[in-house]
Design a protein around this motif. Structure first.
Motif, PDB file in Angstrom:
ATOM      1  N   ARG A  16       0.831  -1.202   0.000  1.00 33.18           N
ATOM      2  CA  ARG A  16       0.000   0.000   0.000  1.00 33.18           C
ATOM      3  C   ARG A  16       0.872   1.261   0.000  1.00 33.18           C
ATOM      4  O   ARG A  16       0.604   2.215  -0.714  1.00 33.18           O
ATOM      5  N   ARG A  17       1.937   1.262   0.787  1.00 29.44           N
ATOM      6  CA  ARG A  17       2.844   2.424   0.844  1.00 29.44           C
ATOM      7  C   ARG A  17       3.564   2.622  -0.488  1.00 29.44           C
ATOM      8  O   ARG A  17       3.697   3.736  -0.976  1.00 29.44           O
ATOM      9  N   VAL A  18       4.015   1.546  -1.096  1.00 27.83           N
ATOM     10  CA  VAL A  18       4.741   1.669  -2.359  1.00 27.83           C
ATOM     11  C   VAL A  18       3.798   2.064  -3.491  1.00 27.83           C
ATOM     12  O   VAL A  18       4.224   2.697  -4.455  1.00 27.83           O
ATOM     13  N   LEU A  19       2.525   1.735  -3.382  1.00 21.67           N
ATOM     14  CA  LEU A  19       1.544   2.204  -4.368  1.00 21.67           C
ATOM     15  C   LEU A  19       1.503   3.725  -4.379  1.00 21.67           C
ATOM     16  O   LEU A  19       1.472   4.348  -5.439  1.00 21.67           O
ATOM     17  N   GLU A  20       1.518   4.307  -3.197  1.00 19.80           N
ATOM     18  CA  GLU A  20       1.511   5.774  -3.086  1.00 19.80           C
ATOM     19  C   GLU A  20       2.776   6.374  -3.698  1.00 19.80           C
ATOM     20  O   GLU A  20       2.710   7.296  -4.506  1.00 19.80           O
ATOM     21  N   GLN A  21       3.930   5.821  -3.338  1.00 22.50           N
ATOM     22  CA  GLN A  21       5.193   6.331  -3.873  1.00 22.50           C
ATOM     23  C   GLN A  21       5.242   6.210  -5.395  1.00 22.50           C
ATOM     24  O   GLN A  21       5.631   7.146  -6.094  1.00 22.50           O
ATOM     25  N   SER A  22       4.843   5.058  -5.902  1.00 26.81           N
ATOM     26  CA  SER A  22       4.897   4.824  -7.345  1.00 26.81           C
ATOM     27  C   SER A  22       3.910   5.689  -8.105  1.00 26.81           C
ATOM     28  O   SER A  22       4.195   6.124  -9.218  1.00 26.81           O
ATOM     29  N   ILE A  25       6.574  -0.927  -9.385  1.00 28.91           N
ATOM     30  CA  ILE A  25       6.776  -1.424  -8.037  1.00 28.91           C
ATOM     31  C   ILE A  25       7.598  -2.703  -8.162  1.00 28.91           C
ATOM     32  O   ILE A  25       7.289  -3.554  -8.988  1.00 28.91           O
ATOM     33  N   VAL A  26       8.637  -2.814  -7.344  1.00 25.84           N
ATOM     34  CA  VAL A  26       9.441  -4.030  -7.296  1.00 25.84           C
ATOM     35  C   VAL A  26       9.302  -4.554  -5.871  1.00 25.84           C
ATOM     36  O   VAL A  26       9.654  -3.857  -4.918  1.00 25.84           O
ATOM     37  N   THR A  27       8.750  -5.757  -5.738  1.00 27.83           N
ATOM     38  CA  THR A  27       8.450  -6.282  -4.413  1.00 27.83           C
ATOM     39  C   THR A  27       8.817  -7.748  -4.307  1.00 27.83           C
ATOM     40  O   THR A  27       8.905  -8.448  -5.319  1.00 27.83           O
ATOM     41  N   ALA A  28       9.027  -8.198  -3.071  1.00 24.98           N
ATOM     42  CA  ALA A  28       9.328  -9.606  -2.829  1.00 24.98           C
ATOM     43  C   ALA A  28       8.099 -10.346  -2.305  1.00 24.98           C
ATOM     44  O   ALA A  28       8.173 -11.538  -2.046  1.00 24.98           O
ATOM     45  N   SER A  29       6.986  -9.639  -2.141  1.00 26.86           N
ATOM     46  CA  SER A  29       5.761 -10.296  -1.671  1.00 26.86           C
ATOM     47  C   SER A  29       4.639 -10.043  -2.671  1.00 26.86           C
ATOM     48  O   SER A  29       4.489  -8.936  -3.182  1.00 26.86           O
ATOM     49  N   ARG A  30       3.875 -11.073  -2.938  1.00 32.03           N
ATOM     50  CA  ARG A  30       2.792 -10.973  -3.927  1.00 32.03           C
ATOM     51  C   ARG A  30       1.723 -10.015  -3.406  1.00 32.03           C
ATOM     52  O   ARG A  30       1.209 -10.189  -2.312  1.00 32.03           O
ATOM     53  N   PRO A  31       1.391  -8.974  -4.205  1.00 31.75           N
ATOM     54  CA  PRO A  31       0.359  -8.012  -3.789  1.00 31.75           C
ATOM     55  C   PRO A  31      -1.026  -8.660  -3.745  1.00 31.75           C
ATOM     56  O   PRO A  31      -1.300  -9.608  -4.477  1.00 31.75           O
ATOM     57  N   SER A  32      -1.875  -8.115  -2.898  1.00 32.08           N
ATOM     58  CA  SER A  32      -3.259  -8.582  -2.819  1.00 32.08           C
ATOM     59  C   SER A  32      -3.999  -8.208  -4.098  1.00 32.08           C
ATOM     60  O   SER A  32      -3.545  -7.350  -4.865  1.00 32.08           O
ATOM     61  N   GLN A  33      -5.136  -8.827  -4.313  1.00 29.58           N
ATOM     62  CA  GLN A  33      -5.955  -8.510  -5.488  1.00 29.58           C
ATOM     63  C   GLN A  33      -6.368  -7.035  -5.463  1.00 29.58           C
ATOM     64  O   GLN A  33      -6.412  -6.385  -6.510  1.00 29.58           O
ATOM     65  N   GLU A  34      -6.672  -6.514  -4.285  1.00 20.31           N
ATOM     66  CA  GLU A  34      -7.052  -5.103  -4.169  1.00 20.31           C
ATOM     67  C   GLU A  34      -5.906  -4.194  -4.612  1.00 20.31           C
ATOM     68  O   GLU A  34      -6.098  -3.245  -5.368  1.00 20.31           O
ATOM     69  N   ASN A  35      -4.688  -4.503  -4.148  1.00 17.44           N
ATOM     70  CA  ASN A  35      -3.528  -3.691  -4.532  1.00 17.44           C
ATOM     71  C   ASN A  35      -3.204  -3.839  -6.014  1.00 17.44           C
ATOM     72  O   ASN A  35      -2.796  -2.875  -6.662  1.00 17.44           O
ATOM     73  N   LEU A  36      -3.384  -5.040  -6.559  1.00 20.38           N
ATOM     74  CA  LEU A  36      -3.188  -5.230  -7.998  1.00 20.38           C
ATOM     75  C   LEU A  36      -4.176  -4.378  -8.784  1.00 20.38           C
ATOM     76  O   LEU A  36      -3.818  -3.739  -9.773  1.00 20.38           O
ATOM     77  N   GLY A  37      -5.420  -4.340  -8.329  1.00 20.86           N
ATOM     78  CA  GLY A  37      -6.437  -3.521  -8.983  1.00 20.86           C
ATOM     79  C   GLY A  37      -6.092  -2.041  -8.942  1.00 20.86           C
ATOM     80  O   GLY A  37      -6.285  -1.326  -9.938  1.00 20.86           O
ATOM     81  N   GLN A  38      -5.584  -1.574  -7.815  1.00 17.02           N
ATOM     82  CA  GLN A  38      -5.179  -0.172  -7.711  1.00 17.02           C
ATOM     83  C   GLN A  38      -4.004   0.121  -8.637  1.00 17.02           C
ATOM     84  O   GLN A  38      -3.947   1.180  -9.259  1.00 17.02           O
ATOM     85  N   ALA A  39      -3.064  -0.809  -8.726  1.00 18.58           N
ATOM     86  CA  ALA A  39      -1.915  -0.621  -9.614  1.00 18.58           C
ATOM     87  C   ALA A  39      -2.374  -0.536 -11.063  1.00 18.58           C
ATOM     88  O   ALA A  39      -1.876   0.301 -11.827  1.00 18.58           O
ATOM     89  N   VAL A  40      -3.313  -1.382 -11.447  1.00 18.30           N
ATOM     90  CA  VAL A  40      -3.859  -1.328 -12.804  1.00 18.30           C
ATOM     91  C   VAL A  40      -4.489   0.039 -13.056  1.00 18.30           C
ATOM     92  O   VAL A  40      -4.237   0.675 -14.087  1.00 18.30           O
ATOM     93  N   ALA A  41      -5.303   0.504 -12.115  1.00 20.33           N
ATOM     94  CA  ALA A  41      -5.990   1.792 -12.266  1.00 20.33           C
ATOM     95  C   ALA A  41      -4.996   2.946 -12.380  1.00 20.33           C
ATOM     96  O   ALA A  41      -5.276   3.934 -13.069  1.00 20.33           O
ATOM     97  N   LEU A  42      -3.841   2.830 -11.729  1.00 21.50           N
ATOM     98  CA  LEU A  42      -2.834   3.891 -11.746  1.00 21.50           C
ATOM     99  C   LEU A  42      -1.832   3.738 -12.891  1.00 21.50           C
ATOM    100  O   LEU A  42      -0.973   4.594 -13.076  1.00 21.50           O
ATOM    101  N   GLY A  43      -1.902   2.636 -13.620  1.00 18.23           N
ATOM    102  CA  GLY A  43      -0.974   2.403 -14.728  1.00 18.23           C
ATOM    103  C   GLY A  43       0.409   1.971 -14.290  1.00 18.23           C
ATOM    104  O   GLY A  43       1.380   2.119 -15.039  1.00 18.23           O
TER     105      GLY A  43
END
Length: 149
Positions: free
Chosen positions: A67-73, A85-103
């Motif tokens: 969630r924090r890295v979504l804001e930064q990115s 975003i480069v992460t070592a943990s698989r994002p939740s479906q909600e976070n994936l959806g937000q990433a899609v919406a933000l491009g």
């Protein structure tokens, strides 16, 4: 070839696998500028790249706390052509959806095998010419810690 640096923090352990993956995928080449810890608008972008064609990409590395890295990115997406975003943990479906919406792009790094998987491809953002020029100059100045190629 990137300068080998002993990671001082666990997040830095993702840098080398990221750069190897970016090179193999031809997202960066020998003529790409790569800067670590680029100072930008009161923050630091973990890894910034500028290709010879002028495409600037920001990579925010976080082991957890998607969630924090979504804001930064998303903030990076205002200035960079692409933001990942480069992460070592698989994002939740909600976070994936937000990433899609933000491009935003999402790269998943396995720290045991150093394998990188592309979960989401970043969308090319519409960046204003003044911001684009300032960012390009900042990256070209070598601000931050540059990789030696």
């Amino acid at each position: 070839m990137a300068l080998r640096v002993q990671p001082s923090e666990p997040e830095e352990a993702m840098e080398e696998p990221l750069l190897v993956w970016l090179t193999r995928r031809r997202w960066i080449r020998s003529d790409t500028l790569v800067v670590r810890e680029l100072p930008w608008h009161g923050r630091r972008v973990d890894v910034a790249t500028l290709t010879k064609t002028g495409i600037a990409t920001a990579y925010e590395l976080k082991l957890h706390h998607t969630r924090r890295v979504l804001e930064q990115s998303s903030l990076n997406g205002l200035s960079f052509d692409r933001s990942c975003i480069v992460t070592a943990s698989r994002p939740s479906q909600e976070n994936l959806g937000q990433a899609v919406a933000l491009g935003l792009g999402i790269l998943l790094v396995n720290l045991v095998t150093n394998q990188v998987d592309l979960l989401l491809r970043p969308v090319l953002q519409d960046v204003g010419p003044t911001v684009r020029l300032r960012l390009r100059r900042k990256i070209e100045s070598g601000a931050g810690r540059t990789y030696v190629r």
